[in-house]
Design an enzyme around this catalytic site. Structure first.
Site, mmCIF file in Angstrom:
data_model
loop_
_atom_site.group_PDB
_atom_site.id
_atom_site.type_symbol
_atom_site.label_atom_id
_atom_site.label_comp_id
_atom_site.label_asym_id
_atom_site.label_seq_id
_atom_site.Cartn_x
_atom_site.Cartn_y
_atom_site.Cartn_z
ATOM 1 N N TRP A 174 0.829 -1.204 0.000
ATOM 2 C CA TRP A 174 0.000 0.000 0.000
ATOM 3 C C TRP A 174 0.863 1.252 0.000
ATOM 4 O O TRP A 174 1.957 1.250 0.557
ATOM 5 C CB TRP A 174 -0.892 0.029 1.246
ATOM 6 N N THR A 197 -12.542 5.320 9.950
ATOM 7 C CA THR A 197 -13.067 4.177 10.703
ATOM 8 C C THR A 197 -11.995 3.667 11.662
ATOM 9 O O THR A 197 -10.827 4.034 11.561
ATOM 10 C CB THR A 197 -13.463 3.030 9.749
ATOM 11 N N HIS A 249 -10.501 0.996 11.548
ATOM 12 C CA HIS A 249 -9.592 0.108 10.829
ATOM 13 C C HIS A 249 -8.128 0.453 11.120
ATOM 14 O O HIS A 249 -7.296 -0.438 11.323
ATOM 15 C CB HIS A 249 -9.884 0.189 9.323
#
Length: 159
Positions: free
Chosen positions: A25, A86, A88
């Site tokens: 990522w 969020t 996450h």
């Protein structure tokens, strides 16, 4: 800035086998982190380096565990998690941190922690070792892993 007070390390990593485990990522940030790790390992004289990629930072611990169990003298874990809207972010950061710590303690193989946990992309870019960055966390993580591996060689093995 988090780099304040950092030690000046000069390490000789000749003869060490190092595995760099990097997330995929945030390609630009990861390119900087990988480049920094490569430079640190070169500067330390490490010739045997294996680089492997995993999808994200959550997957770093399992790959690091495999590397540590497969004969690596040190592992360098590189990733970046950018806060979103969020929880996450919290789960991934916690799992990566706890997982990598567990790998290191359980195996006795040092894991250089080069996982950026940032509030935004600008913070990540500032720590990625790119042109204009204030910090080079890839370099620091690799240097720390090598320095710790060298230190551990001087200590008696656990019985």
């Amino acid at each position: 800035m988090s780099g304040a007070g950092a030690p000046a390390l000069a390490v000789d990593g000749r003869g060490l086998r190092v595995v760099v485990v990097a997330a995929s990522w945030h390609a630009r940030v990861m390119a900087g982190l990988l480049d920094g790790a490569r430079r640190a390992l070169h500067d330390a004289g490490v010739a045997e380096v294996l680089e492997v990629r995993v999808p994200g930072s959550f997957e770093l611990p399992v790959a690091a565990a495999r590397a540590a169990g497969g004969g690596a003298d040190a592992v360098v874990a590189l990733g970046v998690v950018v806060r979103g809207g969020t929880p996450h972010f919290d789960y991934v950061c916690s799992a990566a941190t706890t997982g990598l710590t567990d790998v290191s303690v359980r195996t006795g193989v040092p894991v250089g922690f080069g996982v950026l946990t940032c509030d935004d992309e600008a913070q990540a870019l500032d720590r990625a070792g790119l042109a204009g960055s204030r910090e080079d966390k890839g370099y620091e993580a690799a240097q720390a892993a090598v320095a710790t591996a060298v230190t551990l060689r001087a200590l008696p093995a656990a019985s």
